[in-house]
Design a protein around this motif. Structure first.
Motif, PDB file in Angstrom:
ATOM      1  N   THR A   1      -8.632  10.437  -1.171  1.00  0.00           N
ATOM      2  CA  THR A   1      -7.448  10.356  -0.755  1.00  0.00           C
ATOM      3  C   THR A   1      -6.245  10.635  -1.812  1.00  0.00           C
ATOM      4  OG1 THR A   1      -9.380   8.402  -0.139  1.00  0.00           O
ATOM      5  CG2 THR A   1      -6.924   7.057   0.065  1.00  0.00           C
TER       6      THR A   1
ATOM      7  N   SER B   1     -12.233   3.209   0.268  1.00  0.00           N
ATOM      8  CA  SER B   1     -11.979   3.859   1.750  1.00  0.00           C
ATOM      9  C   SER B   1     -12.450   3.323   2.776  1.00  0.00           C
ATOM     10  CB  SER B   1     -11.771   5.345   1.613  1.00  0.00           C
ATOM     11  OG  SER B   1     -11.175   5.699   1.099  1.00  0.00           O
TER      12      SER B   1
ATOM     13  N   ASP C   1      -5.044   1.480   0.654  1.00  0.00           N
ATOM     14  CA  ASP C   1      -5.987   1.988   0.223  1.00  0.00           C
ATOM     15  C   ASP C   1      -5.244   2.827  -0.620  1.00  0.00           C
ATOM     16  OD1 ASP C   1      -8.365   3.338  -0.659  1.00  0.00           O
ATOM     17  OD2 ASP C   1      -8.763   4.188   1.027  1.00  0.00           O
TER      18      ASP C   1
ATOM     19  N   ILE D   1     -10.093   8.673   5.109  1.00  0.00           N
ATOM     20  CA  ILE D   1     -11.149   9.571   5.436  1.00  0.00           C
ATOM     21  C   ILE D   1     -11.477   8.902   3.730  1.00  0.00           C
ATOM     22  CG2 ILE D   1      -9.548  10.944   6.685  1.00  0.00           C
ATOM     23  CD1 ILE D   1      -9.970  12.713   3.867  1.00  0.00           C
TER      24      ILE D   1
HETATM   25 MG    MG Z   1     -10.672   7.356  -1.256  1.00  0.00          MG
END
Ligand code: MG
Ligand code: GDP
Length: 300
Positions: free
Chosen positions: A43, A22, A62, A35
């Motif tokens: 995540t 991330s 992501d 985040i």
């Molecule tokens: Mg992450």
């Protein structure tokens, strides 16, 4: 007149929890969309980060982390990720942490060996290496694990080598016009991003004190002149958890609110009026909680 080709495509960021997926996406896109924290389950949702340059549109995917001890779940998750995310991308960036190789990395590798798309190995967190001469033997060891399209040492945090990484990625995309409008940064709504920012501040502030049952719900998201007026509910399961989130004399909640507001101001580029409330919601089933904490909840 420009006659350089334009490229576009999807890039999956894959790797074990906490390796920096991330952080890397945020740095590559230039906005804090996903985040991050030291905790592996940060995540929970798949999120796109879209970077449009003069010559390319790169759509980063992501992916959620998984619980370190849930070995069978790791496999299940990776298999699902392999079929649902990896199958649809043009290239995979496999993240590992410099000088480290764990059982979880091994599981990820075994899945990536079977995918039909090129895999770029990004060796992250090189800023942490004290003795630089240790990096070369590590890179050589990695190059024997599978036939990577490229191997790049990077630092997602410090920004080291990210331009080079972007260049390598672009080479593997399709020759095509952009899929998304060039000013679009993500597939997620501002409402969703606001809730995630609050969840990040909670996760960073609470340490081990609060279980993963916590969720954030945006109750009101109003646009007024050049400000957003946001009311958010923080749901916990028990009264004692509510007390922890609020903190002594409300200090913790105040700090969380302030940090979240500052991040939102940056991301949304306007004034933010933020109100936070903590509420107790009982009766979540264990299954439901376990699933959502692992990021397995299917999102629309
Ligand atoms: Mg992450
Ligand atoms: P994810 O679970 O793979 O998405 O990992 P995160 O992006 O949430 O990062 C996990 C932790 O590693 C956070 O505390 C980040 O600040 C840290 N981190 C990520 N990239 C780097 C890096 O390049 N260098 C250092 N020193 N820390 C990093």
């Amino acid at each position: 007149m420009k006659n350089e080709v334009f490229r576009c495509g999807y890039v999956a960021l894959i790797g074990r929890p906490n390796v920096g997926k991330s952080t890397l996406m945020n740095h590559l896109v230039g906005q804090k969309l996903s985040i991050t924290s030291r905790k592996p389950q940060t995540t929970r949702h798949r999120i796109l980060g879209i970077k449009t340059t003069e010559h390319a549109q790169i759509i980063y995917v992501d992916t959620p982390g998984i619980h370190q001890h849930a070995r069978r779940a790791v496999n299940r998750y990776m298999n699902r990720t392999a079929s649902s995310v990896i199958a649809d991308v043009h290239v995979v960036v496999f993240l590992v942490e410099a000088l480290k190789w764990t059982d979880e990395d091994e599981i990820v590798l075994s899945v990536l060996k079977k995918v039909p798309v090129p895999v770029i190995l990004a060796v992250n967190k090189v800023d942490r290496i004290k003795r630089k001469d240790e990096l070369l033997p590590y890179l050589q060891e990695m190059s024997r694990k599978m036939n990577f399209a490229a191997i790049l040492p990077v630092s997602a945090l410090a920004g080291t080598n990210l331009k080079q990484l972007e260049e390598v990625i672009v080479r593997h995309l399709d020759i095509s016009g952009p899929y998304y409008p060039e000013d679009q940064l993500t597939d997620r709504s501002s409402r969703f991003l606001a809730a995630e920012i609050i969840r990040e501040k909670l996760m960073r502030s609470l340490g081990q004190e609060l279980p993963y049952a916590l969720t954030v719900e945006i109750e009101k998201f109003e646009e007024q002149a050049n400000l957003y007026r946001i009311n958010a509910l923080i749901w916990v399961e028990r009264d004692n958890q509510k007390a922890i989130v609020i903190g002594e004399k409300g200090q913790r909640l105040k700090k969380i609110g302030k940090q979240a507001r500052l991040d939102m101001q940056k991301l949304f580029d306007r004034k933010i009026y933020l109100e936070l409330w903590v509420k107790v919601k009982e009766g979540w089933s264990d299954d439901e909680r376990a699933l959502s904490s692992l990021g397995y909840r299917d999102e629309s």
